[in-house]
Scaffold this active site. Structure first.
Site, PDB file in Angstrom:
ATOM      1  N   VAL A 188      14.964  56.941  -3.476  1.00 59.41           N
ATOM      2  CA  VAL A 188      13.971  57.534  -4.382  1.00 59.41           C
ATOM      3  C   VAL A 188      12.624  57.708  -3.692  1.00 59.41           C
ATOM      4  O   VAL A 188      11.611  57.920  -4.346  1.00 59.41           O
ATOM      5  CB  VAL A 188      13.807  56.653  -5.656  1.00 59.41           C
ATOM      6  CG1 VAL A 188      15.091  56.613  -6.460  1.00 59.41           C
ATOM      7  CG2 VAL A 188      13.360  55.225  -5.311  1.00 59.41           C
ATOM      8  N   GLY A 217      24.308  54.601   5.701  1.00 56.91           N
ATOM      9  CA  GLY A 217      23.497  53.521   5.128  1.00 56.91           C
ATOM     10  C   GLY A 217      23.739  53.247   3.666  1.00 56.91           C
ATOM     11  O   GLY A 217      22.797  52.953   2.938  1.00 56.91           O
ATOM     12  N   THR A 218      24.979  53.348   3.247  1.00 50.03           N
ATOM     13  CA  THR A 218      25.276  53.002   1.858  1.00 50.03           C
ATOM     14  C   THR A 218      26.492  52.084   1.791  1.00 50.03           C
ATOM     15  O   THR A 218      27.429  52.230   2.592  1.00 50.03           O
ATOM     16  CB  THR A 218      25.442  54.252   0.966  1.00 50.03           C
ATOM     17  OG1 THR A 218      25.910  53.843  -0.324  1.00 50.03           O
ATOM     18  CG2 THR A 218      26.391  55.279   1.540  1.00 50.03           C
ATOM     19  N   HIS A 231      19.149  59.680  -7.662  1.00 54.77           N
ATOM     20  CA  HIS A 231      18.536  58.606  -8.456  1.00 54.77           C
ATOM     21  C   HIS A 231      17.059  58.862  -8.745  1.00 54.77           C
ATOM     22  O   HIS A 231      16.316  57.931  -9.032  1.00 54.77           O
ATOM     23  CB  HIS A 231      18.718  57.260  -7.744  1.00 54.77           C
ATOM     24  CG  HIS A 231      20.157  56.815  -7.667  1.00 54.77           C
ATOM     25  ND1 HIS A 231      20.593  55.746  -6.932  1.00 54.77           N
ATOM     26  CD2 HIS A 231      21.271  57.311  -8.275  1.00 54.77           C
ATOM     27  CE1 HIS A 231      21.910  55.593  -7.071  1.00 54.77           C
ATOM     28  NE2 HIS A 231      22.347  56.545  -7.868  1.00 54.77           N
ATOM     29  N   CYS A 278       7.711  61.140 -19.181  1.00 54.82           N
ATOM     30  CA  CYS A 278       7.511  60.544 -20.503  1.00 54.82           C
ATOM     31  C   CYS A 278       8.757  59.733 -20.870  1.00 54.82           C
ATOM     32  O   CYS A 278       9.880  60.209 -20.721  1.00 54.82           O
ATOM     33  CB  CYS A 278       7.251  61.653 -21.520  1.00 54.82           C
ATOM     34  SG  CYS A 278       7.337  61.093 -23.229  1.00 54.82           S
TER      35      CYS A 278
HETATM   36  N1  APR Z   1      21.269  51.981   9.241  1.00 54.28           N
HETATM   37  C1  APR Z   1      22.367  52.267   8.510  1.00 54.28           C
HETATM   38  N2  APR Z   1      22.814  51.478   7.517  1.00 54.28           N
HETATM   39  C2  APR Z   1      22.141  50.358   7.260  1.00 54.28           C
HETATM   40  C3  APR Z   1      20.987  49.992   7.987  1.00 54.28           C
HETATM   41  C4  APR Z   1      20.558  50.860   9.021  1.00 54.28           C
HETATM   42  N3  APR Z   1      19.468  50.610   9.761  1.00 54.28           N
HETATM   43  N4  APR Z   1      20.525  48.824   7.476  1.00 54.28           N
HETATM   44  C5  APR Z   1      21.355  48.479   6.478  1.00 54.28           C
HETATM   45  N5  APR Z   1      22.338  49.395   6.341  1.00 54.28           N
HETATM   46  C6  APR Z   1      23.427  49.420   5.370  1.00 54.28           C
HETATM   47  C7  APR Z   1      23.902  48.075   4.892  1.00 54.28           C
HETATM   48  O1  APR Z   1      24.897  47.555   5.761  1.00 54.28           O
HETATM   49  C8  APR Z   1      24.455  48.415   3.497  1.00 54.28           C
HETATM   50  O2  APR Z   1      25.793  48.833   3.583  1.00 54.28           O
HETATM   51  O3  APR Z   1      22.918  50.071   4.216  1.00 54.28           O
HETATM   52  C9  APR Z   1      23.598  49.617   3.060  1.00 54.28           C
HETATM   53  C10 APR Z   1      22.558  49.297   1.993  1.00 54.28           C
HETATM   54  O4  APR Z   1      23.205  48.857   0.847  1.00 54.28           O
HETATM   55  P1  APR Z   1      22.496  48.811  -0.606  1.00 54.28           P
HETATM   56  O5  APR Z   1      21.151  48.162  -0.462  1.00 54.28           O
HETATM   57  O6  APR Z   1      23.447  48.238  -1.570  1.00 54.28           O
HETATM   58  O7  APR Z   1      22.216  50.326  -0.895  1.00 54.28           O
HETATM   59  P2  APR Z   1      23.064  51.504  -1.483  1.00 54.28           P
HETATM   60  O8  APR Z   1      24.502  51.413  -1.144  1.00 54.28           O
HETATM   61  O9  APR Z   1      22.324  52.722  -1.083  1.00 54.28           O
HETATM   62  O10 APR Z   1      22.890  51.290  -3.024  1.00 54.28           O
HETATM   63  C11 APR Z   1      23.089  52.373  -3.861  1.00 54.28           C
HETATM   64  O11 APR Z   1      22.331  51.176  -5.797  1.00 54.28           O
HETATM   65  O12 APR Z   1      21.085  49.315  -6.276  1.00 54.28           O
HETATM   66  C12 APR Z   1      21.109  50.717  -6.268  1.00 54.28           C
HETATM   67  O13 APR Z   1      18.928  51.530  -6.038  1.00 54.28           O
HETATM   68  C13 APR Z   1      20.065  51.189  -5.313  1.00 54.28           C
HETATM   69  O14 APR Z   1      20.149  53.563  -5.163  1.00 54.28           O
HETATM   70  C14 APR Z   1      20.699  52.401  -4.639  1.00 54.28           C
HETATM   71  C15 APR Z   1      22.158  52.335  -5.024  1.00 54.28           C
END
Ligand code: APR
Length: 253
Positions: free
Chosen positions: A105, A192-193, A121, A129
């Site tokens: 975000v 990175g997710t 998101h 609002c």
């Molecule tokens: N490069 C790539 N990946 C990375 C790095 C990096 N430098 N650092 C961490 N990661 C990975 C972690 O290993 C993990 O798998 O990024 C991921 C982050 O995980 P979460 O914090 O759970 O994020 P995300 O999967 O994007 O969550 C999705 O859920 O809680 C909500 O607001 C949050 O929008 C987000 C959504």
């Protein structure tokens, strides 16, 4: 070069007509933006995520939720895109059609110069609002000392961040665009997710079902890893820069 994309995938990427890149919190980590849970330090450590990021929390404690997001906004304002964000801009210049779908975000992809960004998101820099969901301008917010400022539209409405809270549905237009991108792409990156939060987690699988190649970039494994053609176990900045360099190299060869 560390974090190389396999040669056959690199050639596939260069030929791809539509590329989709799904990004999560790990994409922003190297810009100094902690994940939601990691940011809960100091006075925020006493709260659970649902005390700070649900419609119920906002109804019961609007000032607390507003101030938590004020803190998050300050962090985002100080953040800058890293080499990985810039590499995606380079890749778009080479490949033409790169559609970024982000769960973040913070607006860092746009700040880096990416043009086609779908925000699943919402965006923390925007407010809306709490009742009508109409956008509220920064000027209106600046003119108020209340936390949160009142809504300009509805008598009992308040300004709230334009983000998707736990338990809320995603903006339909963004979700439709993301599904269309996943269905039509022939190359998909998941960067990175954790690949745990739906519906975003299903997008790379949708791409895969439609015949796309799938590459995961994450230092650790996720439930998606077993489906990927290649998993690059490294940080987003290094891995994406390396792929952009490889593409440039292939073009100049
Ligand atoms: N490069 C790539 N990946 C990375 C790095 C990096 N430098 N650092 C961490 N990661 C990975 C972690 O290993 C993990 O798998 O990024 C991921 C982050 O995980 P979460 O914090 O759970 O994020 P995300 O999967 O994007 O969550 C999705 O859920 O809680 C909500 O607001 C949050 O929008 C987000 C959504």
């Amino acid at each position: 070069m560390p974090y190389r994309l396999e040669q056959s995938l690199l050639e596939k990427l260069l030929k791809a007509r539509h590329v989709m890149v799904l990004t999560g919190a790990g994409m922003s980590a190297e810009s100094g933006i902690p994940t939601f849970r990691d940011a809960q330090t100091g006075m925020w450590a006493q709260y659970r995520p649902e005390d700070l990021a649900t419609p119920q929390a906002f109804e019961q404690h609007p000032a607390r939720v507003w101030n938590w997001y004020e803190d998050r906004r300050k962090m985002v304002r100080d953040a800058e895109p890293h080499a990985g964000h810039l590499a995606l801009v380079r890749m778009a210049a080479i490949l033409g059609s790169v559609r970024i779908v982000t769960q973040n975000v913070d607006g860092l992809h746009q700040l880096a110069g990416s043009k086609r960004v779908v925000e699943l998101h919402g965006n923390i820099n925007r407010s809306k609002c709490s009742v009508s969901h109409r956008p509220i301008s920064r000027e209106w917010l600046q003119d108020s000392d209340e936390q949160p400022p009142p809504s300009p539209y509805v008598k009992h409405g308040k300004a709230r961040p334009d983000v998707v809270w736990f338990g809320e549905v995603l903006p339909q237009e963004a979700l439709d665009e993301a599904m269309a991108a996943a269905s039509h792409c022939d190359f998909c990156f998941s960067v990175g997710t954790t690949s745990l939060v739906q519906p975003a987690a299903g997008l790379p699988l949708l791409a895969l079902q439609n015949g796309a190649a799938l590459v995961e970039i994450n230092p650790v494994g996720t439930p998606l890893s077993m489906h990927a053609s290649q998993c690059i176990r490294g940080p987003a900045s290094g891995a994406l820069s390396s792929i952009a360099d490889q593409l440039t190299g292939l073009l100049n060869a």
